[in-house]
Design an enzyme around this catalytic site. Structure first.
Site, PDB file in Angstrom:
ATOM      1  N   ASP A   1      -3.885  -2.225 -19.684  1.00 12.50           N
ATOM      2  CA  ASP A   1      -3.058  -1.005 -19.781  1.00 12.50           C
ATOM      3  C   ASP A   1      -3.315  -0.254 -21.087  1.00 12.50           C
ATOM      4  O   ASP A   1      -2.410   0.377 -21.646  1.00 12.50           O
ATOM      5  CB  ASP A   1      -1.561  -1.347 -19.665  1.00 12.50           C
TER       6      ASP A   1
ATOM      7  N   LEU B   1      -3.852  -6.634  -7.982  1.00 14.55           N
ATOM      8  CA  LEU B   1      -3.441  -7.693  -8.893  1.00 14.55           C
ATOM      9  C   LEU B   1      -4.568  -8.657  -9.241  1.00 14.55           C
ATOM     10  O   LEU B   1      -4.348  -9.850  -9.412  1.00 14.55           O
ATOM     11  CB  LEU B   1      -2.253  -8.454  -8.290  1.00 14.55           C
TER      12      LEU B   1
ATOM     13  N   HIS C   1       0.608   2.432 -13.496  1.00 13.92           N
ATOM     14  CA  HIS C   1       1.440   1.375 -14.077  1.00 13.92           C
ATOM     15  C   HIS C   1       2.892   1.846 -14.071  1.00 13.92           C
ATOM     16  O   HIS C   1       3.178   2.976 -14.470  1.00 13.92           O
ATOM     17  CB  HIS C   1       1.002   1.059 -15.509  1.00 13.92           C
TER      18      HIS C   1
ATOM     19  N   ASN D   1      -5.663   3.624 -12.937  1.00 17.59           N
ATOM     20  CA  ASN D   1      -4.627   2.665 -12.559  1.00 17.59           C
ATOM     21  C   ASN D   1      -3.265   3.340 -12.663  1.00 17.59           C
ATOM     22  O   ASN D   1      -3.045   4.204 -13.511  1.00 17.59           O
ATOM     23  CB  ASN D   1      -4.682   1.457 -13.504  1.00 17.59           C
TER      24      ASN D   1
ATOM     25  N   ILE E   1     -10.048  -6.754 -13.305  1.00 17.29           N
ATOM     26  CA  ILE E   1     -11.297  -6.050 -13.038  1.00 17.29           C
ATOM     27  C   ILE E   1     -12.404  -6.615 -13.928  1.00 17.29           C
ATOM     28  O   ILE E   1     -12.229  -6.721 -15.142  1.00 17.29           O
ATOM     29  CB  ILE E   1     -11.123  -4.533 -13.303  1.00 17.29           C
TER      30      ILE E   1
ATOM     31  N   GLY F   1       0.785  -1.233   0.000  1.00 17.82           N
ATOM     32  CA  GLY F   1       0.000   0.000   0.000  1.00 17.82           C
ATOM     33  C   GLY F   1       0.813   1.278   0.000  1.00 17.82           C
ATOM     34  O   GLY F   1       0.385   2.282   0.554  1.00 17.82           O
TER      35      GLY F   1
ATOM     36  N   GLU G   1       5.611   7.356  -9.432  1.00 14.53           N
ATOM     37  CA  GLU G   1       4.299   6.860  -8.992  1.00 14.53           C
ATOM     38  C   GLU G   1       3.693   7.705  -7.872  1.00 14.53           C
ATOM     39  O   GLU G   1       2.528   8.103  -7.934  1.00 14.53           O
ATOM     40  CB  GLU G   1       4.404   5.409  -8.527  1.00 14.53           C
TER      41      GLU G   1
ATOM     42  N   ASN H   1       1.423   3.218  -2.552  1.00 14.23           N
ATOM     43  CA  ASN H   1       0.687   4.230  -3.317  1.00 14.23           C
ATOM     44  C   ASN H   1      -0.526   4.735  -2.535  1.00 14.23           C
ATOM     45  O   ASN H   1      -0.874   5.913  -2.624  1.00 14.23           O
ATOM     46  CB  ASN H   1       0.260   3.668  -4.680  1.00 14.23           C
TER      47      ASN H   1
END
Length: 208
Positions: free
Chosen positions: A151, A91, A110, A108, A94, A12, A181, A14
């Site tokens: 993506d 991971l 990436h 998202n 969806i 976690g 990020e 991010n």
């Protein structure tokens, strides 16, 4: 006030960047409503608990079929009435029904400069291993809306990061997180929360 659901599978970091950005005013008009993980042992759930944020685990392993998981996952997500779903190292694939229902409301992060080193099989350390194996000199991170592809959704923000001579995948992963990020994910959320993002013909436009 934009209500966020943050979906996580691991530590976690991010999520922490989002929480810190809200605390410091780098994200305005937004709050984390719920944190959902597919992994009961994810440290991200402890981060949420520490901030008094509702949190839960919904794992495909606990359902008799992926269809049953997908249906219940969407039902539980809907119950929180969030405005934006943030995939922050989640991971799990969806469900298409969720993508359709939350069109241009799922983002998202990436860890590469899409369209390089992305798509099926490129996740976590595998991205950075691919960058180093190819001898790329520059990598980075991308925030994008989620569509039915892997993506392939409209790109919101990107930030480049230099690849250094003696990088290992782990060292490069950390640099991409710190320099890209953790900066562009909060920035993208702030732009969305303040009504500055629109999607036209599959491309993102950012209002001044």
């Amino acid at each position: 006030m934009l209500k966020l659901a943050v979906l996580v599978s691991g530590g976690g970091t991010n999520l922490q960047a989002i929480l810190d950005a809200i605390d410091h005013g780098a994200i305005t008009n937004a709050q984390v409503e719920v944190v959902i993980s597919n992994n009961a042992g994810a440290y991200a759930l402890e981060r949420a608990a520490g901030k008094g944020i509702r949190h839960l685990c919904i794992s495909p392993k606990d359902y008799e079929s992926r269809e049953a998981f997908n249906e219940d996952f969407l039902r539980q997500l809907d119950s929180y009435q969030v405005d934006l779903v943030v995939l922050a190292g989640f991971l799990v694939v969806i469900p298409p029904e969720m993508i359709a229902k939350y069109r241009n409301r799922i983002i998202n992060i990436h860890p590469s400069l899409i369209p390089s080193f992305c798509g099926k099989g490129y996740y976590g350390l595998k991205v950075h291993e691919g960058v180093l194996a190819r001898g790329a000199k520059v990598t980075g991170a991308t925030v994008h809306f989620v569509d039915e592809g892997t993506d392939t959704g409209p790109i919101i923000l990107q930030k480049a990061v230099e690849v250094q001579q003696n990088d290992t995948p782990e060292v490069l992963q950390r640099r991409v997180m710190e320099q890209a990020e953790w900066k562009i994910l909060p920035q993208a959320i702030d732009l969305i929360a303040n009504g500055r993002i629109t999607v036209e013909d599959g491309r993102v436009r950012i209002a001044e």
